[in-house]
Design an enzyme around this catalytic site. Structure first.
Site, short mmCIF file in Angstrom:
data_model
loop_
_atom_site.label_atom_id
_atom_site.label_comp_id
_atom_site.label_asym_id
_atom_site.label_seq_id
_atom_site.Cartn_x
_atom_site.Cartn_y
_atom_site.Cartn_z
N HIS A 1 -2.48 62.42 71.83
CA HIS A 1 -1.97 62.56 73.19
C HIS A 1 -2.88 63.50 73.96
O HIS A 1 -3.34 64.49 73.42
CB HIS A 1 -0.53 63.11 73.18
CG HIS A 1 0.19 62.85 74.45
ND1 HIS A 1 0.02 63.64 75.56
CD2 HIS A 1 1.03 61.86 74.80
CE1 HIS A 1 0.76 63.14 76.53
NE2 HIS A 1 1.38 62.07 76.11
N ASP B 1 5.47 56.77 71.31
CA ASP B 1 5.42 55.35 70.99
C ASP B 1 5.44 55.07 69.49
O ASP B 1 5.63 53.93 69.07
CB ASP B 1 4.14 54.72 71.58
CG ASP B 1 4.18 54.72 73.09
OD1 ASP B 1 5.22 54.34 73.63
OD2 ASP B 1 3.19 55.12 73.71
N1 ACO Z 1 -6.68 57.35 66.02
C1 ACO Z 1 -7.87 57.83 65.60
N2 ACO Z 1 -8.59 58.75 66.28
C2 ACO Z 1 -8.08 59.21 67.43
C3 ACO Z 1 -6.83 58.77 67.92
C4 ACO Z 1 -6.12 57.81 67.17
N3 ACO Z 1 -4.95 57.35 67.59
N4 ACO Z 1 -6.57 59.39 69.09
C5 ACO Z 1 -7.61 60.20 69.33
N5 ACO Z 1 -8.52 60.11 68.32
C6 ACO Z 1 -9.78 60.87 68.18
C7 ACO Z 1 -10.86 60.34 69.09
O1 ACO Z 1 -11.64 59.36 68.46
C8 ACO Z 1 -11.62 61.60 69.40
O2 ACO Z 1 -12.42 61.89 68.27
P1 ACO Z 1 -13.88 62.58 68.46
O3 ACO Z 1 -13.62 63.93 69.06
O4 ACO Z 1 -14.45 62.62 67.09
O5 ACO Z 1 -14.64 61.66 69.39
C9 ACO Z 1 -10.55 62.68 69.47
O6 ACO Z 1 -9.50 62.21 68.63
C10 ACO Z 1 -10.02 62.93 70.89
O7 ACO Z 1 -9.52 61.69 71.41
P2 ACO Z 1 -9.73 61.20 72.90
O8 ACO Z 1 -9.74 59.72 72.93
O9 ACO Z 1 -10.87 61.93 73.52
O10 ACO Z 1 -8.39 61.76 73.54
P3 ACO Z 1 -7.77 61.32 74.92
O11 ACO Z 1 -6.95 62.46 75.37
O12 ACO Z 1 -8.81 60.79 75.84
O13 ACO Z 1 -6.84 60.06 74.52
C11 ACO Z 1 -5.00 58.81 73.74
C12 ACO Z 1 -5.49 60.17 74.29
C13 ACO Z 1 -5.43 57.68 74.66
C14 ACO Z 1 -3.47 58.84 73.69
C15 ACO Z 1 -5.58 58.60 72.30
O14 ACO Z 1 -5.10 59.62 71.44
C16 ACO Z 1 -5.25 57.22 71.74
O15 ACO Z 1 -6.00 56.27 71.98
N6 ACO Z 1 -4.12 57.08 70.96
C17 ACO Z 1 -3.70 55.79 70.46
C18 ACO Z 1 -2.97 55.01 71.55
C19 ACO Z 1 -1.60 55.60 71.85
O16 ACO Z 1 -0.82 55.88 70.96
N7 ACO Z 1 -1.30 55.71 73.15
C20 ACO Z 1 0.01 56.22 73.63
C21 ACO Z 1 -0.15 57.58 74.24
S1 ACO Z 1 1.39 58.26 74.70
C22 ACO Z 1 1.81 57.43 76.08
O17 ACO Z 1 1.03 57.00 76.87
C23 ACO Z 1 3.20 57.20 76.32
#
Ligand code: ACO
Length: 430
Positions: free
Chosen positions: A308, A365
């Site tokens: 998140h 979620d």
């Molecule tokens: N699985 C694996 N790795 C992940 C995940 C995940 N679910 N989420 C983040 N990471 C990693 C990224 O690859 C990144 O790694 P790095 O630093 O080595 O490059 C690091 O964690 C930071 O992630 P970002 O994508 O930069 O974080 P951001 O804040 O932009 O994204 C998001 C947040 C979109 C929620 C992301 O965690 C994600 O894609 N999660 C899966 C989808 C999801 O569950 N979405 C629902 C969110 S809650 C909502 O909207 C109601």
């Protein structure tokens, strides 16, 4: 600077940036004069470090894993309120008294019907249309019946439109579902409360009696409350963004729905259950192999329902839902292998260095889809349920934005990195 502001030295310029103090959480500095004075802009992909508004609606403490609406803890609201009570709180800033709540509920009954002409609108979609596409299109379409209420500066029109939107959304959602099944549309009933009415429109048939199960209605009520608002998330920011051009409330909300549909946002609840089902149905798959895929930078797969932007701790909504999933399943369905796989995945992820280093915890979620499924909703309706829940939050934010004298049309800058100047070549010479 002592007052929380900052002094910025940039080339020949020294700029005093004044503080924008917060009651709780991150303070801000006002960079509004930066470009005019220095011809420099800030660069912040995904707005991860940018506050786009001052708001009094929702506060998230991402480190402590706490969420409050108008100062009330999400746990108290989820335990003690009806969804419409929370919607009222978000919109008007205080919990309704008995008379206010009765009038608010009555307004929902008053506005729950759709214009009959809209029936043909549902018929026009293909049977396999995703209900999120129908939901956002219908929201835009409904606006055409109420054009005299479009003025964002007329408070009475805004309240009337807010009531119409909240009242009609369950009807739209249920009819989007009925369309996909080919069964007849069921009309709203004024003797049923908001959530029960929705369940009736979803699952009743004209040929037989349908009794709303109070356990299911109660569980859905809690789920809707847990989705009701969440600060400047992607869909809410979209609603504000569109509304900043003085587009009407219906149009702004329809745009927010489209933002919510994406799998990185509200679409994740569907994606989580698809992922869990994939693991359950693939004899060669294991939770370990999916954790390994999520960590592999060459694999686009992400552990859906994890991570998140704001929380670097357990999402408090997920904490409530995890416990709730067991209760709901016990009462309505019995065991669900997908819940066990989810628990295994969570345990494996939380003890893995990759997830620990990045503070990746389950978000709302991760468990919501499993509960929606247990309540009898088809997977493609999960994000629609999120949208019904989030609607009051979108409207409250849109209203706050239109009432804020600091609001200007949203219009970010860019940093241009393209071609400088090219000699034009006529078509016949290319
Ligand atoms: N699985 C694996 N790795 C992940 C995940 C995940 N679910 N989420 C983040 N990471 C990693 C990224 O690859 C990144 O790694 P790095 O630093 O080595 O490059 C690091 O964690 C930071 O992630 P970002 O994508 O930069 O974080 P951001 O804040 O932009 O994204 C998001 C947040 C979109 C929620 C992301 O965690 C994600 O894609 N999660 C899966 C989808 C999801 O569950 N979405 C629902 C969110 S809650 C909502 O909207 C109601």
């Amino acid at each position: 600077m002592d007052d929380g502001g900052a002094t910025l030295n940039l080339g020949d310029h020294t700029l005093d940036l004044s503080a924008v103090p917060a009651r709780m959480g991150n303070h801000g500095v006002d960079i509004g004069s930066l470009r005019a004075q220095t011809r420099t802009v800030t660069y912040d992909p995904g707005f991860a470090n940018t506050a786009s508004a001052q708001s009094t609606i929702t506060y998230i403490d991402g480190t402590a894993g706490k969420l409050t609406h108008r100062g009330y803890a999400i746990e108290d609201l989820a335990n003690s309120c009806g969804f419409l009570e929370v919607a009222f709180l978000l919109l008007f800033g205080h919990l309704p008294n008995k008379a206010e709540l009765e009038e608010w509920q009555a307004s929902m009954n008053r506005h729950s019907l759709l214009n009959e002409e809209l029936k043909r609108f549902f018929d026009a979609f293909p049977k396999q249309a995703h209900p999120m596409a129908i939901l956002s299109s219908a929201t835009n379409a409904i606006s055409t019946f109420y054009e005299e209420y479009h003025n964002p500066k007329d408070e009475a029109s805004v309240i009337e439109s807010a009531q119409r939107l909240i009242a009609k959304m369950p009807t739209v959602a249920a009819w989007a579902y009925k369309k996909s099944t080919g069964f007849p549309y069921i009309y709203p009933r004024n003797d049923l409360r908001y959530v029960a009415n929705f369940l009736h429109m979803m699952f009743a048939l004209p040929t037989e009696e349908y009794h709303v199960d109070p356990v299911i209605a109660k569980a859905l009520n809690v789920l809707l409350i847990l989705h009701a608002d969440h600060g400047q998330n992607c869909s809410t920011a979209t609603v504000r963004f569109v509304g900043s051009s003085q587009a009407n409330l219906f149009a702004s909300v329809a745009a927010g729905m489209n933002a919510l549909w994406g799998p990185l946002h509200g679409g994740a609840n569907q994606a989580v259950v698809e992922m869990l089902a994939e693991i359950a149905n693939d004899p060669s798959a294991s939770t370990e192999s999916y954790i390994a895929r999520a960590k592999d930078k060459n694999d686009p797969f992400r552990l859906m329902g994890f991570g998140h932007r704001v929380y670097n701790n357990y999402d408090p909504r997920a904490r409530i839902l995890k416990k709730f999933a067991d209760d709901v399943l016990d009462r309505v369905e019995g065991d669900d292998p997908l819940l066990r796989i989810a628990e295994e995945l969570e345990e494996a992820a939380l003890s893995d260095e990759y997830f620990q280093e990045r503070n990746l915890y389950p978000n709302v979620d991760f468990y919501s889809g499993i509960i929606f499924r247990a309540l009898g909703f088809p997977m493609r309706m999960f994000t629609v349920l999120f949208a019904i829940g989030r609607l009051p939050g979108w409207i409250a934010n849109w209203k706050e934005m239109t009432e804020d004298p600091a609001t200007r049309i949203a219009r970010p800058r860019q940093i241009y990195v393209g071609e400088e100047s090219r000699r034009f070549i006529p078509l016949h010479q290319r």
